[in-house]
Design an enzyme around this catalytic site. Structure first.
Site, PDB file in Angstrom:
ATOM      1  N   CYS A  24       8.811  19.077 -12.424  1.00  0.00           N
ATOM      2  CA  CYS A  24       7.667  19.673 -13.248  1.00  0.00           C
ATOM      3  C   CYS A  24       6.814  20.646 -12.359  1.00  0.00           C
ATOM      4  CB  CYS A  24       7.064  18.396 -13.880  1.00  0.00           C
ATOM      5  SG  CYS A  24       5.757  17.737 -12.987  1.00  0.00           S
ATOM      6  N   CYS A  74       6.586  19.533  -7.398  1.00  0.00           N
ATOM      7  CA  CYS A  74       7.492  18.643  -8.020  1.00  0.00           C
ATOM      8  C   CYS A  74       8.769  19.115  -8.452  1.00  0.00           C
ATOM      9  CB  CYS A  74       7.019  18.113  -9.193  1.00  0.00           C
ATOM     10  SG  CYS A  74       8.346  16.715  -9.770  1.00  0.00           S
ATOM     11  N   HIS A 115       0.747  -1.132  -0.183  1.00  0.00           N
ATOM     12  CA  HIS A 115      -0.092   0.156  -0.020  1.00  0.00           C
ATOM     13  C   HIS A 115       0.950   1.330  -0.026  1.00  0.00           C
ATOM     14  CE1 HIS A 115      -3.330  -2.529   1.983  1.00  0.00           C
ATOM     15  NE2 HIS A 115      -3.502  -2.755   0.643  1.00  0.00           N
TER      16      HIS A 115
HETATM   17  C1  BV8 Z   1      -8.120  -2.267  -5.539  1.00  0.00           C
HETATM   18  C2  BV8 Z   1      -3.395   2.918   2.483  1.00  0.00           C
HETATM   19  C3  BV8 Z   1      -8.785  -2.379  -7.800  1.00  0.00           C
HETATM   20  C4  BV8 Z   1      -3.928   4.114   3.169  1.00  0.00           C
HETATM   21  C5  BV8 Z   1      -4.777   1.280   2.388  1.00  0.00           C
HETATM   22  C6  BV8 Z   1     -12.141  -7.362  -3.686  1.00  0.00           C
HETATM   23  C7  BV8 Z   1     -10.973  -7.026  -4.577  1.00  0.00           C
HETATM   24  C8  BV8 Z   1     -10.388  -6.072  -4.853  1.00  0.00           C
HETATM   25  C9  BV8 Z   1     -10.758  -4.733  -4.243  1.00  0.00           C
HETATM   26  C10 BV8 Z   1     -11.823  -4.681  -3.332  1.00  0.00           C
HETATM   27  C11 BV8 Z   1     -12.630  -5.946  -2.962  1.00  0.00           C
HETATM   28  N1  BV8 Z   1     -13.273  -5.645  -2.265  1.00  0.00           N
HETATM   29  C12 BV8 Z   1     -13.621  -4.388  -1.690  1.00  0.00           C
HETATM   30  C13 BV8 Z   1     -12.387  -3.773  -2.592  1.00  0.00           C
HETATM   31  C14 BV8 Z   1     -12.292  -2.292  -2.442  1.00  0.00           C
HETATM   32  C15 BV8 Z   1     -11.035  -2.304  -1.400  1.00  0.00           C
HETATM   33  C16 BV8 Z   1     -11.239  -2.861  -0.170  1.00  0.00           C
HETATM   34  O1  BV8 Z   1     -10.477  -3.862   0.244  1.00  0.00           O
HETATM   35  N2  BV8 Z   1     -12.185  -2.221   0.888  1.00  0.00           N
HETATM   36  C17 BV8 Z   1     -12.382  -2.926   2.050  1.00  0.00           C
HETATM   37  C18 BV8 Z   1     -12.410  -2.018   2.941  1.00  0.00           C
HETATM   38  C19 BV8 Z   1     -13.542  -3.783   1.596  1.00  0.00           C
HETATM   39  N3  BV8 Z   1      -9.699  -2.253  -1.857  1.00  0.00           N
HETATM   40  C20 BV8 Z   1      -8.993  -1.298  -2.699  1.00  0.00           C
HETATM   41  O2  BV8 Z   1      -9.629  -0.221  -2.709  1.00  0.00           O
HETATM   42  C21 BV8 Z   1      -7.887  -1.557  -3.261  1.00  0.00           C
HETATM   43  N4  BV8 Z   1      -7.540  -1.132  -4.402  1.00  0.00           N
HETATM   44  O3  BV8 Z   1      -8.724  -3.277  -5.250  1.00  0.00           O
HETATM   45  O4  BV8 Z   1      -8.007  -1.447  -6.690  1.00  0.00           O
HETATM   46  C22 BV8 Z   1     -10.251  -1.529  -7.696  1.00  0.00           C
HETATM   47  C23 BV8 Z   1     -10.219  -0.132  -8.216  1.00  0.00           C
HETATM   48  C24 BV8 Z   1     -11.313   0.373  -8.298  1.00  0.00           C
HETATM   49  C25 BV8 Z   1     -12.652  -0.339  -7.703  1.00  0.00           C
HETATM   50  C26 BV8 Z   1     -12.499  -1.401  -6.914  1.00  0.00           C
HETATM   51  C27 BV8 Z   1     -11.196  -1.998  -6.860  1.00  0.00           C
HETATM   52  C28 BV8 Z   1      -6.807  -0.644  -2.258  1.00  0.00           C
HETATM   53  C29 BV8 Z   1      -6.559  -0.942  -0.863  1.00  0.00           C
HETATM   54  C30 BV8 Z   1      -5.501  -0.212  -0.393  1.00  0.00           C
HETATM   55  C31 BV8 Z   1      -6.160   0.846   0.679  1.00  0.00           C
HETATM   56  N5  BV8 Z   1      -5.178   1.547   1.224  1.00  0.00           N
HETATM   57  N6  BV8 Z   1      -3.865   1.829   3.152  1.00  0.00           N
HETATM   58  C32 BV8 Z   1      -3.136   4.571   4.245  1.00  0.00           C
HETATM   59  O5  BV8 Z   1      -2.567   3.881   5.025  1.00  0.00           O
HETATM   60  O6  BV8 Z   1      -3.167   5.378   4.709  1.00  0.00           O
HETATM   61  S1  BV8 Z   1      -5.835   0.146   3.273  1.00  0.00           S
HETATM   62  C33 BV8 Z   1      -5.301   0.030   5.031  1.00  0.00           C
HETATM   63  O7  BV8 Z   1      -6.167  -0.998   5.448  1.00  0.00           O
HETATM   64  C34 BV8 Z   1      -4.193   0.034   5.626  1.00  0.00           C
HETATM   65  O8  BV8 Z   1      -3.013  -0.120   4.748  1.00  0.00           O
HETATM   66  C35 BV8 Z   1      -3.983  -1.142   6.424  1.00  0.00           C
HETATM   67  O9  BV8 Z   1      -2.940  -1.859   6.677  1.00  0.00           O
HETATM   68  C36 BV8 Z   1      -5.298  -1.917   5.784  1.00  0.00           C
HETATM   69  C37 BV8 Z   1      -5.946  -3.237   6.248  1.00  0.00           C
HETATM   70  O10 BV8 Z   1      -5.781  -2.977   7.603  1.00  0.00           O
HETATM   71  P1  BV8 Z   1      -5.053  -3.755   8.739  1.00  0.00           P
HETATM   72  O11 BV8 Z   1      -3.639  -3.709   8.602  1.00  0.00           O
HETATM   73  O12 BV8 Z   1      -5.681  -5.206   8.780  1.00  0.00           O
HETATM   74  O13 BV8 Z   1      -5.469  -2.956   9.951  1.00  0.00           O
HETATM   75  P2  BV8 Z   1      -6.654  -3.177  10.671  1.00  0.00           P
HETATM   76  O14 BV8 Z   1      -6.971  -2.095  11.925  1.00  0.00           O
HETATM   77  O15 BV8 Z   1      -8.206  -3.445   9.904  1.00  0.00           O
HETATM   78  O16 BV8 Z   1      -6.632  -4.452  11.618  1.00  0.00           O
HETATM   79  C38 BV8 Z   1      -5.617  -4.618  12.693  1.00  0.00           C
HETATM   80  C39 BV8 Z   1      -5.482  -6.036  13.194  1.00  0.00           C
HETATM   81  O17 BV8 Z   1      -4.562  -6.211  14.195  1.00  0.00           O
HETATM   82  C40 BV8 Z   1      -6.802  -6.320  13.880  1.00  0.00           C
HETATM   83  O18 BV8 Z   1      -7.351  -7.818  13.398  1.00  0.00           O
HETATM   84  C41 BV8 Z   1      -6.321  -6.487  15.394  1.00  0.00           C
HETATM   85  O19 BV8 Z   1      -6.844  -7.439  16.143  1.00  0.00           O
HETATM   86  C42 BV8 Z   1      -4.855  -6.719  15.268  1.00  0.00           C
HETATM   87  N7  BV8 Z   1      -3.861  -6.356  16.207  1.00  0.00           N
HETATM   88  C43 BV8 Z   1      -4.032  -5.235  16.951  1.00  0.00           C
HETATM   89  N8  BV8 Z   1      -3.190  -5.295  17.797  1.00  0.00           N
HETATM   90  C44 BV8 Z   1      -2.295  -6.247  17.718  1.00  0.00           C
HETATM   91  C45 BV8 Z   1      -2.907  -7.097  16.780  1.00  0.00           C
HETATM   92  N9  BV8 Z   1      -2.442  -8.203  16.291  1.00  0.00           N
HETATM   93  C46 BV8 Z   1      -1.390  -8.601  16.959  1.00  0.00           C
HETATM   94  N10 BV8 Z   1      -0.762  -8.019  18.046  1.00  0.00           N
HETATM   95  C47 BV8 Z   1      -1.263  -6.814  18.502  1.00  0.00           C
HETATM   96  N11 BV8 Z   1      -0.646  -6.255  19.269  1.00  0.00           N
HETATM   97 ZN    ZN Z   2       6.756  16.066 -11.579  1.00  0.00          ZN
END
Ligand code: BV8
Ligand code: ZN
Length: 253
Positions: free
Chosen positions: A154, A151, A123
């Site tokens: 550019c 930039c 990501h």
């Molecule tokens: C895309 C950057 C094509 C931003 C992020 C199916 C296929 C393809 C796409 C999709 C699909 N279904 C839905 C989609 C769309 C979407 C998506 O997945 N939506 C979700 C919400 C349903 N996906 C996209 O848009 C992706 N692009 O597919 O392009 C496309 C094009 C157009 C239209 C459709 C598709 C792009 C996804 C990337 C988005 N950017 N990050 C930023 O970081 O600022 S995602 C963001 O969520 C972060 O990167 C983060 O890392 C990520 C996932 O979250 P987690 O890391 O899992 O964090 P979370 O808080 O959820 O969970 C933490 C876990 O840790 C918990 O389980 C907790 O229990 C645990 N935990 C906590 N403490 C501890 C621990 N475990 C162990 N020890 C601890 N101490």
């Molecule tokens: Zn540029």
């Protein structure tokens, strides 16, 4: 023997027999470093829905707000340190070397600061910008930023080199992660709720969908079961900053 001890023994046995190891991490592995996770914050950042500030429409609507969102996360990430979970993953990489791949959804750079070198940033990264005009990618630090810099090549506005919701991942990075997940004997899934795709799609890939013989062993490291748990063969439930170092201890690392 506790359940966790028994599962740690099973995980260590699976890894001892592994030729290729892959890892998928999420925000949970940085939680013990003090970096807030996404879902724990109810998807909000200072009152803004993350999907709004981490989304191209949010950028088009208010680029300064989005730039401030990432600048604030850079400043926070610069203040924290990798935790023992990051260090444990670097030790695993040192053991398997080029047969080890770490794909992370995190953008904080903590894996690299802990010594991991073979990191696929699915990501993007807080520590890079990308030009909205010529596409040039450059490093950026946590220094105070008055606003959106132009930039140097550019003069178009820079943006964070981050994959926002609705944006495609870098096909080369995703392809390498998919290859590693499919080829691995063991996939460790640490600190992710496994709700964001296509990153979460790496997990079933390790099982091989009936094509791969034998399917990879999936080890889930999390505080609680997740959407990925149905694919997990082994569950290490507890803070990854504790479970991953205990796994390394069992491997003599
Ligand atoms: C895309 C950057 C094509 C931003 C992020 C199916 C296929 C393809 C796409 C999709 C699909 N279904 C839905 C989609 C769309 C979407 C998506 O997945 N939506 C979700 C919400 C349903 N996906 C996209 O848009 C992706 N692009 O597919 O392009 C496309 C094009 C157009 C239209 C459709 C598709 C792009 C996804 C990337 C988005 N950017 N990050 C930023 O970081 O600022 S995602 C963001 O969520 C972060 O990167 C983060 O890392 C990520 C996932 O979250 P987690 O890391 O899992 O964090 P979370 O808080 O959820 O969970 C933490 C876990 O840790 C918990 O389980 C907790 O229990 C645990 N935990 C906590 N403490 C501890 C621990 N475990 C162990 N020890 C601890 N101490
Ligand atoms: Zn540029």
């Amino acid at each position: 023997m506790s359940d966790l001890d028994a599962e740690l023994d099973r995980a260590a046995a699976a890894l001892r027999g592994a030729t290729r190891v892959a890892v998928l991490t999420g925000a949970g592995v940085s939680a013990e470093s003090g970096v807030p996770t996404f879902r724990a914050s109810d998807g909000l950042w200072e009152g803004h829905r993350i999907e709004d500030v981490a989304h191209p429409t949010g950028w088009r609507r208010d680029p300064r707000l989005v730039w401030q969102f990432y600048h604030a996360r850079r400043a926070k990430a610069a203040e924290v340190c990798p935790n023992p979970g990051h260090a444990a993953l670097a030790k695993l990489e040192a053991k398997w070397a080029d047969r080890f791949t770490l794909a992370t959804q995190n953008v904080d750079g903590l894996h690299q600061r802990a010594g991991s070198q073979r990191v696929l940033e699915l990501h993007g990264s807080l520590w890079r910008t990308r030009c909205t005009g010529c596409g040039e990618v450059a490093a950026i630090g946590a220094e105070p930023s008055a606003g959106i810099p132009p930039c140097p090549t550019c003069a178009a506005p820079l943006r964070p080199d981050i994959v926002w919701f609705g944006e495609n991942l870098d096909p080369a990075v995703l392809g390498a992660a998919e290859e590693a997940a499919f080829a691995c004997d063991v996939l460790i899934v640490a600190g992710t709720s496994a709700v964001v795709f296509p990153a979460a799609g790496l997990i079933p890939l390790a099982k091989g969908g009936g094509v791969k013989r034998p399917p990879g062993v999936v080890i889930e490291c999390n505080l609680t079961p997740t959407d990925a748990s149905r694919h997990a063969d082994i569950g290490l439930y507890g803070p990854s900053g504790e479970t991953l170092p205990r796994l390394c201890d069992r491997l003599g690392l």
